[in-house]
Design a protein around this motif. Structure first.
Motif, short mmCIF file in Angstrom:
data_model
loop_
_atom_site.label_atom_id
_atom_site.label_comp_id
_atom_site.label_asym_id
_atom_site.label_seq_id
_atom_site.Cartn_x
_atom_site.Cartn_y
_atom_site.Cartn_z
N THR A 1 -3.96 8.19 7.60
CA THR A 1 -3.26 7.24 7.42
C THR A 1 -3.81 5.99 7.87
O THR A 1 -3.78 4.80 7.65
CB THR A 1 -1.89 7.37 7.90
OG1 THR A 1 -1.27 8.75 7.39
CG2 THR A 1 -0.98 6.27 7.89
N PHE A 2 -4.42 6.15 9.24
CA PHE A 2 -4.83 5.04 9.93
C PHE A 2 -6.17 4.47 9.18
O PHE A 2 -6.43 3.26 9.08
CB PHE A 2 -5.41 5.42 11.41
CG PHE A 2 -6.36 4.31 12.00
CD1 PHE A 2 -5.74 3.34 12.71
CD2 PHE A 2 -7.48 4.51 11.90
CE1 PHE A 2 -6.70 2.51 13.30
CE2 PHE A 2 -8.59 3.66 12.80
CZ PHE A 2 -7.90 2.36 13.39
N ALA A 3 -6.91 5.55 8.68
CA ALA A 3 -8.14 5.06 7.86
C ALA A 3 -7.92 4.06 6.63
O ALA A 3 -8.45 3.50 6.38
CB ALA A 3 -8.85 6.19 7.46
N MET A 4 -6.82 4.52 5.89
CA MET A 4 -6.46 3.74 4.74
C MET A 4 -6.03 2.41 5.18
O MET A 4 -6.21 1.47 4.42
CB MET A 4 -5.32 4.33 3.97
CG MET A 4 -5.60 5.89 3.37
SD MET A 4 -7.21 5.63 2.14
CE MET A 4 -6.27 4.49 1.00
N THR A 5 -5.57 2.12 6.25
CA THR A 5 -4.86 1.01 6.67
C THR A 5 -5.98 -0.04 7.27
O THR A 5 -5.88 -1.38 7.17
CB THR A 5 -3.66 0.90 7.71
OG1 THR A 5 -4.27 1.72 8.84
CG2 THR A 5 -2.57 1.67 7.25
N THR A 6 -7.11 0.53 7.42
CA THR A 6 -8.24 -0.05 8.26
C THR A 6 -9.43 -0.25 7.12
O THR A 6 -10.14 -1.12 7.54
CB THR A 6 -8.70 0.62 9.47
OG1 THR A 6 -7.81 1.00 10.34
CG2 THR A 6 -9.77 -0.17 10.32
N LEU A 7 -9.48 0.34 6.10
CA LEU A 7 -10.42 0.50 5.10
C LEU A 7 -10.89 -1.15 4.89
O LEU A 7 -12.00 -1.27 4.61
CB LEU A 7 -9.95 1.10 4.08
CG LEU A 7 -11.07 1.24 2.89
CD1 LEU A 7 -12.20 2.34 3.50
CD2 LEU A 7 -10.70 2.13 1.62
N VAL A 8 -9.82 -1.82 4.51
CA VAL A 8 -9.95 -3.23 3.46
C VAL A 8 -10.76 -3.96 4.80
O VAL A 8 -11.71 -4.59 4.35
CB VAL A 8 -8.66 -3.75 3.20
CG1 VAL A 8 -9.05 -5.06 2.79
CG2 VAL A 8 -8.18 -2.88 2.24
N SER A 9 -10.28 -4.04 5.97
CA SER A 9 -10.94 -5.09 7.15
C SER A 9 -12.29 -4.40 7.10
O SER A 9 -13.03 -5.14 7.63
CB SER A 9 -9.94 -4.88 8.32
OG SER A 9 -8.83 -5.48 7.90
N THR A 10 -12.36 -3.22 7.29
CA THR A 10 -14.05 -2.71 7.62
C THR A 10 -14.90 -3.11 6.70
O THR A 10 -15.99 -3.51 7.42
CB THR A 10 -13.92 -1.11 7.76
OG1 THR A 10 -12.78 -0.73 8.68
CG2 THR A 10 -15.31 -0.52 8.02
#
Length: 300
Positions: free
Chosen positions: A78-87
């Motif tokens: 869940t954390f990975a999905m919310t951070t994917l775009v910014s990364t």
């Protein structure tokens, strides 16, 4: 998929992109041209650029990917999905904006650069966080330490920023470090303001013998709920009722007038609360069939 969910997801994605664009613009417009120091991933990238001539966008991209994988492994999908775009978006945006000459070197005044970059960074990060996402990079280690060791996220974030500023002391003068500290303070204050924007409300406690009339006025004229709390006076030990209500800042003057019209001797305690959740605020209101009879149940 439900249309509302699609629109909500699109809105969040748009906010994440806007927030990261504002963040990257601050770096290109004010930070890099004036050799300002800062914390976070960008501050770390400045250190590696000076010591090892690694391009800032390349370091940020590689570091964000490493932190993303670490966060996904420790903090979950869940954390990975919310951070994917910014990364992935932030380093690409940073690289593209650096190629636009009209954005670079907006001012030679270092103090103006500190203030405007701090303002833009705070707003940019705040928009991303309010969208329910993360900017990635150095935001991830404090979250991991919080999960594994229970350490405060804000404390470890400040600690990492301080250490990054110390690293930059190896190639810059003391005055630049002071400007860097000021920059961190500015964007931290702005970030907190953005996160609380629209969420803070006023909590009012009213002590009066005419509590029923006051409660009815709050319910019917302000369209706000109220709760009656059982209390006891400290001197004469008389039983009393306290009206508790939460209103917006704009409604405070009107509430004050309503209460004083009913009881000029009413005792009011007013304080600001950072966030209110529940019916009438984060949830829709429910209306009774007879609004003249307020449902105020004492809480013991």
């Amino acid at each position: 998929m439900d249309t509302k969910k699609i629109l909500s997801a699109f809105q969040k994605l748009l906010l994440v992109l806007i927030g990261n664009t504002i963040y990257a613009s601050a770096i290109v417009m004010f930070l890099l041209p004036n050799d300002l120091m800062t914390g976070g991933t960008t501050g770390l990238a400045l250190f590696f650029q000076h010591q090892f001539q690694i391009p800032i966008s390349l370091f940020v991209g590689a570091f964000n990917i490493i932190m993303f994988l670490l966060g996904a492994f420790v903090l979950g999908k869940t954390f990975a999905m919310t951070t994917l775009v910014s990364t992935f978006y932030y380093p690409i945006c940073l690289e593209l904006l650096q190629k636009l000459p009209f954005l670079s070197h907006m001012t030679d005044d270092i103090l103006l650069s500190v203030l405007f970059s701090g303002l833009m960074i705070g707003v940019g990060i705040g928009i991303v966080i309010r969208a329910g996402a993360s900017t990635g990079g150095m935001d991830i280690p404090p979250l991991i330490l919080n999960k594994k060791l229970g350490l405060s996220v804000s404390f470890t974030l400040y600690l990492f920023d301080f250490c990054i500023l110390l690293l930059q002391m190896t190639f810059t003068d003391k005055e630049r470090i002071l400007y860097g500290i000021l920059l961190v303070i500015v964007y931290t204050v702005v970030l907190n303001k953005v996160l609380l924007m629209g969420k803070s409300q006023m909590q009012v406690k009213i002590v009066s013998s005419r509590y029923r009339e006051i409660c009815q006025a709050v319910t019917c004229q302000l369209d706000r709920g109220c709760t009656l709390l059982e209390a006891e006076t400290g001197y004469l030990h008389k039983s009393s009722m306290v009206v508790l209500t939460v209103i917006s800042h704009r409604e405070l003057t009107r509430l004050n007038r309503l209460v004083l019209d009913l009881d000029p001797k009413a005792f009011m305690i007013i304080n600001q609360v950072n966030e209110v959740r529940g019916r009438g605020f984060t949830l829709g209101k429910k209306y009774r069939s007879n609004p003249e009879q307020p449902s105020a149940t004492p809480l013991k």
